[in-house]
Motif scaffolding. Structure first.
Motif, mmCIF file in Angstrom:
data_model
loop_
_atom_site.group_PDB
_atom_site.id
_atom_site.type_symbol
_atom_site.label_atom_id
_atom_site.label_comp_id
_atom_site.label_asym_id
_atom_site.label_seq_id
_atom_site.Cartn_x
_atom_site.Cartn_y
_atom_site.Cartn_z
ATOM 1 N N GLN A 121 0.836 -1.201 0.000
ATOM 2 C CA GLN A 121 0.000 0.000 0.000
ATOM 3 C C GLN A 121 0.873 1.254 0.000
ATOM 4 O OE1 GLN A 121 -2.370 0.563 3.509
ATOM 5 N NE2 GLN A 121 -3.875 1.824 2.445
ATOM 6 N N ARG A 122 1.924 1.237 0.874
ATOM 7 C CA ARG A 122 2.829 2.385 0.896
ATOM 8 C C ARG A 122 3.480 2.593 -0.469
ATOM 9 N NH1 ARG A 122 5.946 0.259 4.968
ATOM 10 N NH2 ARG A 122 4.413 -0.191 6.538
ATOM 11 N N GLN A 123 3.951 1.480 -1.065
ATOM 12 C CA GLN A 123 4.575 1.581 -2.384
ATOM 13 C C GLN A 123 3.571 2.069 -3.418
ATOM 14 O OE1 GLN A 123 6.176 -2.305 -3.155
ATOM 15 N NE2 GLN A 123 7.986 -1.996 -1.864
ATOM 16 N N THR A 124 2.322 1.536 -3.330
ATOM 17 C CA THR A 124 1.289 1.955 -4.270
ATOM 18 C C THR A 124 0.972 3.432 -4.098
ATOM 19 O OG1 THR A 124 0.358 -0.272 -4.192
ATOM 20 C CG2 THR A 124 -1.059 1.449 -5.070
ATOM 21 N N LEU A 125 0.860 3.864 -2.819
ATOM 22 C CA LEU A 125 0.613 5.282 -2.568
ATOM 23 C C LEU A 125 1.756 6.144 -3.113
ATOM 24 C CD1 LEU A 125 -0.929 5.285 1.033
ATOM 25 C CD2 LEU A 125 -2.078 5.847 -1.113
ATOM 26 N N GLN A 126 2.983 5.664 -2.915
ATOM 27 C CA GLN A 126 4.128 6.398 -3.452
ATOM 28 C C GLN A 126 4.064 6.423 -4.981
ATOM 29 O OE1 GLN A 126 7.497 4.360 -1.767
ATOM 30 N NE2 GLN A 126 7.377 5.457 0.188
ATOM 31 N N ASN A 127 3.709 5.265 -5.557
ATOM 32 C CA ASN A 127 3.576 5.200 -7.016
ATOM 33 C C ASN A 127 2.467 6.140 -7.490
ATOM 34 O OD1 ASN A 127 5.614 3.346 -7.244
ATOM 35 N ND2 ASN A 127 4.258 1.562 -7.399
ATOM 36 N N VAL A 128 1.326 6.127 -6.766
ATOM 37 C CA VAL A 128 0.217 7.011 -7.135
ATOM 38 C C VAL A 128 0.663 8.457 -7.042
ATOM 39 C CG1 VAL A 128 -2.045 7.865 -6.355
ATOM 40 C CG2 VAL A 128 -1.652 5.400 -6.580
ATOM 41 N N GLN A 129 1.373 8.789 -5.951
ATOM 42 C CA GLN A 129 1.846 10.174 -5.799
ATOM 43 C C GLN A 129 2.825 10.539 -6.918
ATOM 44 O OE1 GLN A 129 3.445 10.328 -1.837
ATOM 45 N NE2 GLN A 129 1.438 10.709 -0.881
ATOM 46 N N SER A 130 3.745 9.605 -7.199
ATOM 47 C CA SER A 130 4.713 9.909 -8.268
ATOM 48 C C SER A 130 4.001 9.982 -9.617
ATOM 49 C CB SER A 130 5.838 8.878 -8.298
ATOM 50 O OG SER A 130 5.337 7.614 -8.662
ATOM 51 N N LEU A 131 2.976 9.108 -9.835
ATOM 52 C CA LEU A 131 2.213 9.168 -11.079
ATOM 53 C C LEU A 131 1.410 10.463 -11.167
ATOM 54 C CD1 LEU A 131 0.965 5.481 -11.436
ATOM 55 C CD2 LEU A 131 2.660 6.641 -12.867
ATOM 56 N N GLN A 132 0.859 10.904 -10.027
ATOM 57 C CA GLN A 132 0.133 12.173 -10.020
ATOM 58 C C GLN A 132 1.086 13.329 -10.328
ATOM 59 O OE1 GLN A 132 -1.773 12.200 -6.184
ATOM 60 N NE2 GLN A 132 -3.670 11.263 -6.973
ATOM 61 N N GLN A 133 2.276 13.261 -9.712
ATOM 62 C CA GLN A 133 3.262 14.303 -9.999
ATOM 63 C C GLN A 133 3.653 14.264 -11.485
ATOM 64 O OE1 GLN A 133 6.398 13.441 -7.226
ATOM 65 N NE2 GLN A 133 5.332 14.401 -5.488
ATOM 66 N N GLU A 134 3.851 13.036 -11.989
ATOM 67 C CA GLU A 134 4.192 12.871 -13.410
ATOM 68 C C GLU A 134 3.058 13.397 -14.288
ATOM 69 O OE1 GLU A 134 6.501 11.674 -16.690
ATOM 70 O OE2 GLU A 134 7.068 11.832 -14.575
ATOM 71 N N ARG A 135 1.816 13.093 -13.905
ATOM 72 C CA ARG A 135 0.645 13.566 -14.651
ATOM 73 C C ARG A 135 0.614 15.090 -14.660
ATOM 74 N NH1 ARG A 135 -4.944 14.481 -12.847
ATOM 75 N NH2 ARG A 135 -6.266 14.387 -14.674
ATOM 76 N N GLU A 136 0.817 15.658 -13.457
ATOM 77 C CA GLU A 136 0.834 17.128 -13.375
ATOM 78 C C GLU A 136 1.929 17.696 -14.267
ATOM 79 O OE1 GLU A 136 -1.211 19.288 -11.755
ATOM 80 O OE2 GLU A 136 -2.437 17.518 -11.296
ATOM 81 N N LEU A 138 3.267 16.207 -16.859
ATOM 82 C CA LEU A 138 2.910 15.987 -18.267
ATOM 83 C C LEU A 138 1.802 16.938 -18.712
ATOM 84 C CD1 LEU A 138 3.055 12.084 -18.504
ATOM 85 C CD2 LEU A 138 4.640 13.728 -19.538
ATOM 86 N N LEU A 139 0.844 17.197 -17.796
ATOM 87 C CA LEU A 139 -0.216 18.148 -18.132
ATOM 88 C C LEU A 139 0.374 19.537 -18.388
ATOM 89 C CD1 LEU A 139 -3.148 17.154 -15.723
ATOM 90 C CD2 LEU A 139 -3.118 16.981 -18.210
ATOM 91 N N GLN A 140 1.315 19.909 -17.501
ATOM 92 C CA GLN A 140 1.967 21.211 -17.703
ATOM 93 C C GLN A 140 2.750 21.213 -19.017
ATOM 94 O OE1 GLN A 140 4.348 21.847 -14.208
ATOM 95 N NE2 GLN A 140 2.590 22.451 -12.938
ATOM 96 N N LYS A 141 3.446 20.108 -19.267
ATOM 97 C CA LYS A 141 4.225 19.991 -20.498
ATOM 98 C C LYS A 141 3.288 20.034 -21.703
ATOM 99 C CE LYS A 141 8.084 17.195 -22.090
ATOM 100 N NZ LYS A 141 8.826 15.962 -21.900
ATOM 101 N N ASN A 142 2.131 19.308 -21.561
ATOM 102 C CA ASN A 142 1.136 19.273 -22.627
ATOM 103 C C ASN A 142 0.594 20.679 -22.884
ATOM 104 O OD1 ASN A 142 -0.551 18.216 -24.572
ATOM 105 N ND2 ASN A 142 -2.089 17.502 -23.108
ATOM 106 N N GLU A 143 0.261 21.392 -21.793
ATOM 107 C CA GLU A 143 -0.231 22.766 -21.924
ATOM 108 C C GLU A 143 0.834 23.633 -22.602
ATOM 109 O OE1 GLU A 143 -3.244 24.140 -21.246
ATOM 110 O OE2 GLU A 143 -3.902 22.074 -20.845
#
Length: 183
Positions: A121-136, A138-143
């Motif tokens: 769960q901790r790893q998944t949460l870290q992955n989710v956080q890192s994926l959210q950061q990556e998404r943010e 990428l969204l900024q990069k996309n914008e």
């Protein structure tokens, strides 16, 4: 004969004394016998009383023995029942102990699984956080890329209109007749 008579009288006198002695002895013996019989009768009565008392004691003791035997049988039955119950309780205790050991083993397994799941769960949460950061990111990069593309499109549009005019001029110069026909 006189001598004989005297002798007989002497014998009779001796016999009379002996007879008196025997009579007194008989009377004392009869009294002794009477006393002995009375004592014997008293002893018999006393012994009959003792016998009666002993028989009563025997009956009482027999009743006590019967009661004690019944109690003994009851106690034996109770002891057997208690032994059976103890045996069942001991078996139940052993079963409970085994079940408790199984539960402890299951608890330990569940703890391991829980820790593993918590780590995941901790790893998944870290992955989710890192994926959210990556998404943010990428969204900024996309914008940013969209803004660049739009800027490029605007520049191309501006360039396109300017080039279109230049292309028409070049075409007119290269084919002056075509342009006049079109006009």
């Amino acid at each position: 004969m006189l001598e004989e008579l005297q002798r007989l009288q002497a014998h009779i006198g001796v016999l009379k004394t002996r007879l008196a002695h025997y009579e007194s002895e008989t009377q004392s013996l009869a009294e002794a016998k009477q006393q002995a019989e009375e004592q014997h009768h008293a002893q018999i009565v006393q012994r009959n009383g003792v016998i009666t008392q002993k028989q009563e004691e025997i009956e009482s003791l027999s009743e006590q023995l019967s009661t004690s035997q019944a109690q003994f049988q009851q106690l034996n039955q109770d002891a057997t029942a208690l032994a059976d119950r103890y045996s069942r309780l001991e078996k139940s205790c052993t079963d409970l102990k085994n079940r408790f050991q199984e539960l402890l083993a299951e608890r330990n397994e569940l703890r391991v699984i829980k820790e593993k799941l918590q780590n995941e769960q901790r790893q998944t949460l870290q992955n989710v956080q890192s994926l959210q950061q990556e998404r943010e990111r990428l969204l900024q990069k996309n914008e940013h890329a969209k803004a660049k593309v739009e800027a490029i499109i605007q520049r191309l549009a501006i360039l396109g209109t300017a080039q279109d005019q230049h292309a028409q001029e070049i075409q007119q110069l290269a084919h002056p007749t075509d342009v006049s026909e079109e006009a």
